[in-house]
Design a protein around this motif. Structure first.
Motif, PDB file in Angstrom:
ATOM      1  N   LEU A   1     -13.931  70.908   5.285  1.00 58.45           N
ATOM      2  CA  LEU A   1     -14.526  71.431   6.517  1.00 58.45           C
ATOM      3  C   LEU A   1     -13.468  72.131   7.373  1.00 58.45           C
ATOM      4  N   ALA A   2     -12.272  71.541   7.425  1.00 55.00           N
ATOM      5  CA  ALA A   2     -11.194  72.145   8.219  1.00 55.00           C
ATOM      6  C   ALA A   2     -10.773  73.490   7.646  1.00 55.00           C
ATOM      7  N   ILE A   3     -10.691  73.582   6.316  1.00 52.19           N
ATOM      8  CA  ILE A   3     -10.325  74.847   5.676  1.00 52.19           C
ATOM      9  C   ILE A   3     -11.351  75.923   5.990  1.00 52.19           C
ATOM     10  N   ALA A   4     -12.635  75.553   5.934  1.00 50.14           N
ATOM     11  CA  ALA A   4     -13.698  76.522   6.216  1.00 50.14           C
ATOM     12  C   ALA A   4     -13.615  77.022   7.659  1.00 50.14           C
ATOM     13  N   ALA A   5     -13.454  76.091   8.603  1.00 47.85           N
ATOM     14  CA  ALA A   5     -13.383  76.471  10.013  1.00 47.85           C
ATOM     15  C   ALA A   5     -12.129  77.294  10.284  1.00 47.85           C
ATOM     16  N   MET A   6     -11.018  76.856   9.732  1.00 47.02           N
ATOM     17  CA  MET A   6      -9.752  77.529   9.985  1.00 47.02           C
ATOM     18  C   MET A   6      -9.718  78.904   9.333  1.00 47.02           C
ATOM     19  N   GLY A   7     -10.253  79.015   8.119  1.00 54.24           N
ATOM     20  CA  GLY A   7     -10.270  80.306   7.444  1.00 54.24           C
ATOM     21  C   GLY A   7     -11.053  81.343   8.228  1.00 54.24           C
ATOM     22  N   ALA A   8     -12.226  80.934   8.750  1.00 54.78           N
ATOM     23  CA  ALA A   8     -13.047  81.863   9.532  1.00 54.78           C
ATOM     24  C   ALA A   8     -12.328  82.281  10.809  1.00 54.78           C
ATOM     25  N   PHE A   9     -11.711  81.302  11.491  1.00 58.11           N
ATOM     26  CA  PHE A   9     -11.037  81.625  12.740  1.00 58.11           C
ATOM     27  C   PHE A   9      -9.761  82.422  12.498  1.00 58.11           C
TER      28      PHE A   9
ATOM     29  N   ILE B   1      -1.109  69.562   5.805  1.00 54.02           N
ATOM     30  CA  ILE B   1      -0.884  70.836   5.112  1.00 54.02           C
ATOM     31  C   ILE B   1      -1.735  71.938   5.720  1.00 54.02           C
ATOM     32  N   ILE B   2      -2.992  71.612   6.010  1.00 54.50           N
ATOM     33  CA  ILE B   2      -3.892  72.596   6.604  1.00 54.50           C
ATOM     34  C   ILE B   2      -3.365  73.053   7.968  1.00 54.50           C
ATOM     35  N   THR B   3      -2.871  72.113   8.758  1.00 56.41           N
ATOM     36  CA  THR B   3      -2.376  72.435  10.098  1.00 56.41           C
ATOM     37  C   THR B   3      -1.200  73.394  10.054  1.00 56.41           C
ATOM     38  N   ILE B   4      -0.384  73.297   9.009  1.00 60.77           N
ATOM     39  CA  ILE B   4       0.818  74.120   8.944  1.00 60.77           C
ATOM     40  C   ILE B   4       0.579  75.451   8.218  1.00 60.77           C
ATOM     41  N   MET B   5      -0.527  75.616   7.526  1.00 64.88           N
ATOM     42  CA  MET B   5      -0.772  76.845   6.772  1.00 64.88           C
ATOM     43  C   MET B   5      -0.756  78.106   7.635  1.00 64.88           C
ATOM     44  N   PRO B   6      -1.336  78.106   8.840  1.00 67.46           N
ATOM     45  CA  PRO B   6      -1.241  79.321   9.667  1.00 67.46           C
ATOM     46  C   PRO B   6       0.200  79.701  10.011  1.00 67.46           C
ATOM     47  N   MET B   7       1.087  78.713  10.058  1.00 66.33           N
ATOM     48  CA  MET B   7       2.496  79.026  10.318  1.00 66.33           C
ATOM     49  C   MET B   7       3.115  79.749   9.121  1.00 66.33           C
ATOM     50  N   LEU B   8       2.668  79.420   7.918  1.00 70.28           N
ATOM     51  CA  LEU B   8       3.081  80.176   6.732  1.00 70.28           C
ATOM     52  C   LEU B   8       2.684  81.638   6.868  1.00 70.28           C
ATOM     53  N   TYR B   9       1.460  81.847   7.314  1.00 72.23           N
ATOM     54  CA  TYR B   9       0.966  83.214   7.458  1.00 72.23           C
ATOM     55  C   TYR B   9       1.734  83.942   8.565  1.00 72.23           C
ATOM     56  N   TYR B  10       2.039  83.229   9.653  1.00 67.77           N
ATOM     57  CA  TYR B  10       2.818  83.856  10.734  1.00 67.77           C
ATOM     58  C   TYR B  10       4.189  84.291  10.230  1.00 67.77           C
ATOM     59  N   LEU B  11       4.861  83.428   9.490  1.00 63.51           N
ATOM     60  CA  LEU B  11       6.176  83.783   8.953  1.00 63.51           C
ATOM     61  C   LEU B  11       6.074  84.964   7.994  1.00 63.51           C
ATOM     62  N   HIS B  12       4.965  85.029   7.260  1.00 63.97           N
ATOM     63  CA  HIS B  12       4.745  86.176   6.379  1.00 63.97           C
ATOM     64  C   HIS B  12       4.627  87.460   7.202  1.00 63.97           C
TER      65      HIS B  12
ATOM     66  N   ARG C   1      -1.745  83.210  18.400  1.00 59.08           N
ATOM     67  CA  ARG C   1      -2.997  83.269  17.637  1.00 59.08           C
ATOM     68  C   ARG C   1      -2.987  82.295  16.467  1.00 59.08           C
ATOM     69  N   MET C   2      -1.880  82.239  15.749  1.00 60.33           N
ATOM     70  CA  MET C   2      -1.814  81.362  14.584  1.00 60.33           C
ATOM     71  C   MET C   2      -1.773  79.889  14.988  1.00 60.33           C
ATOM     72  N   ILE C   3      -1.173  79.587  16.140  1.00 58.33           N
ATOM     73  CA  ILE C   3      -1.206  78.209  16.615  1.00 58.33           C
ATOM     74  C   ILE C   3      -2.641  77.826  16.986  1.00 58.33           C
ATOM     75  N   GLN C   4      -3.391  78.762  17.530  1.00 59.13           N
ATOM     76  CA  GLN C   4      -4.804  78.486  17.783  1.00 59.13           C
ATOM     77  C   GLN C   4      -5.553  78.211  16.489  1.00 59.13           C
ATOM     78  N   VAL C   5      -5.215  78.928  15.434  1.00 54.92           N
ATOM     79  CA  VAL C   5      -5.836  78.663  14.129  1.00 54.92           C
ATOM     80  C   VAL C   5      -5.506  77.241  13.673  1.00 54.92           C
ATOM     81  N   SER C   6      -4.243  76.856  13.833  1.00 57.09           N
ATOM     82  CA  SER C   6      -3.842  75.490  13.488  1.00 57.09           C
ATOM     83  C   SER C   6      -4.614  74.468  14.312  1.00 57.09           C
ATOM     84  N   MET C   7      -4.818  74.769  15.593  1.00 56.67           N
ATOM     85  CA  MET C   7      -5.550  73.863  16.465  1.00 56.67           C
ATOM     86  C   MET C   7      -6.990  73.697  16.013  1.00 56.67           C
ATOM     87  N   VAL C   8      -7.600  74.784  15.555  1.00 56.85           N
ATOM     88  CA  VAL C   8      -8.968  74.698  15.041  1.00 56.85           C
ATOM     89  C   VAL C   8      -9.014  73.806  13.801  1.00 56.85           C
ATOM     90  N   GLY C   9      -8.065  74.019  12.879  1.00 57.84           N
ATOM     91  CA  GLY C   9      -8.025  73.200  11.670  1.00 57.84           C
ATOM     92  C   GLY C   9      -7.836  71.727  11.988  1.00 57.84           C
TER      93      GLY C   9
END
Length: 429
Positions: A219-227, A175-186, A369-377
């Motif tokens: 931990l993934a949410i924290a890292a991904m949110g910051a990035f 779910i965390i990995t796909i969340m940036p894709m939600l934001y991209y679609l938004h 950019r959002m795929i990079q966010v997913s990669m960080v998560g």
């Protein structure tokens, strides 16, 4: 009823796949990522829908007159080399017969990644693939978020039985990995109600990840949110959302959730954490003993732990994509995997640089950019989970390569593109 509905959807799609093979990719992704058949209780539960869709897609690929070559890239070469090395590590594995079954499963995933690269071409097809990934995992995120709210966070969120994401930890990372894709679609959507739905889905997905009680997910949410904030073109809006949403979500979770998260700081006293460290030590010792090929897929048994683990009685899965790769495929396998991730990151950077200031390619930059966010998560959360063969990160890599090929085709035709903001190079504002 669910069995019938799933069967009608899958078999009803086959004629369309024969006509347009990229539809087969979308159907394969839906079945393999969401596992809708695992949500049924009858004949569909174990029916080989994925194999039927894959066979139809390959048949359509063979008979179609369109170009049949994936975009040439170093990443594709490394992905094929990594897959080939898994074959080598299976041949020399500690248990070749048991490893062979897993090898077949993994090679099917890698084959369909190559098929995806071959059949998905246009921006519209890329967006359809992203929507398929988002809907497949967003279903569990929205459902899990609602369940977390309804239960007050007192029960864990689990994934579909018999899948890569069956466990609570695995579902959370997916779910965390796909969340940036939600934001991209938004960011890309121009429909008011669709935008509202995507905005509502994001906090629900975060609650579902928290409701899994996964410490790696936190931990993934924290890292991904910051990035994500660093990469977002709307820093003020996203910063305000995160500032309101994250504290509210953490305060909502019950005391027992907080107690479990606190064990991150006192991992020496937590049996689960120490079990993971024992498994990490086992894979490292195994790799030192067999540095080139590791032990193969099936190494998490009493005999292997007795030989290589500090505590032979504490038997666990690797609980880390990095130690999993090291133990199963040796230092060569780990090197290929890390090289693939590094090259993917650099590919995303190239897309971002190449599309900077080009209105017609701005979507590609935002997606990279959002795929990079997913990669960080995934990189952070994957450090604590055995999800080396989870297919979603590989689909995101495929999307990067497809988008990069599209950008390369568009750049010569955009010798004087309009700058973001509507001012062409050299023109006066």
């Amino acid at each position: 009823m669910r069995d019938i509905i799933i069967s009608l959807i899958v078999f009803g799609s086959l004629p369309f796949i024969l006509k347009k093979p990229h539809i087969g990719v979308l159907m394969w992704v839906w079945i393999s990522v969401m596992n809708p058949h695992r949500l049924s209780w009858g004949f569909a539960y174990s029916f080989p829908f994925a194999a039927i869709v894959a066979a139809t897609t390959l048949a359509s690929l063979l008979i179609t007159s369109k170009e049949k070559k994936p975009p040439a890239s170093g990443e594709l070469f490394v992905l094929c080399a990594f897959s080939a090395w898994m074959v080598v590590s299976t041949i020399f594995s500690l248990d070749p017969s048991a490893s062979y079954t897993m090898l077949q499963r993994v090679l099917k995933i890698m084959l369909m990644i190559v098929v995806t690269l071959t059949l998905i071409r246009s921006k519209e097809q890329v967006h359809l693939l992203i929507w398929t990934l988002v809907l497949s995992l967003g279903y569990f995120g929205v459902k899990g978020g609602i369940f977390t709210i309804a239960s007050g966070g007192n029960f864990r969120v689990w994934g579909p039985e018999g899948s890569f994401i069956e466990g609570n930890n695995e579902l959370a990372l997916a779910i965390i990995t796909i969340m940036p894709m939600l934001y991209y679609l938004h960011l890309e959507s121009r429909h008011k109600w669709l935008n509202r739905g995507l905005i509502a889905a994001m906090p629900l997905c975060m609650l579902a990840a928290l409701g899994s009680y996964s410490r790696g997910a936190l931990l993934a949410i924290a890292a991904m949110g910051a990035f994500m904030w660093m990469k977002s073109p709307r820093k003020a809006m996203l910063g305000a959302i995160l500032a309101l949403l994250v504290p509210a979500a953490l305060l909502f979770m019950p005391a027992q959730w907080g107690e479990r998260m606190d064990t991150i700081h006192s991992y020496q006293e937590d049996s689960s954490a120490m079990g993971r460290i024992n498994a990490w030590s086992m894979t490292y010792n195994l790799a030192k003993d067999r540095p080139l090929v590791g032990g193969g897929f099936e190494i998490y048994d009493a005999a292997t732990f007795a030989r290589y683990a500090p505590n032979p009685n504490d038997i666990h899965a690797a609980h880390s994509v990095y130690f999993q790769c090291l133990g199963e495929h040796g230092f060569v396998g780990l090197g290929l995997y890390l090289l693939l991730m590094l090259m993917s990151w650099r590919r995303a950077n190239w897309i971002i640089r190449s599309t900077d200031g080009r209105v017609e390619l701005a979507w590609a930059g935002r997606l990279a950019r959002m795929i990079q966010v997913s990669m960080v998560g995934f990189a952070v959360g994957g450090a604590f989970l055995s999800l080396l063969y989870f297919d979603v990160p590989y689909y995101l890599l495929a999307i990067l390569l497809i988008v990069a090929a599209h950008v390369r085709q568009q750049l010569p035709a955009s010798s004087a593109p309009a700058r973001l903001g509507g001012v062409a190079p050299g023109a006066r504002p």
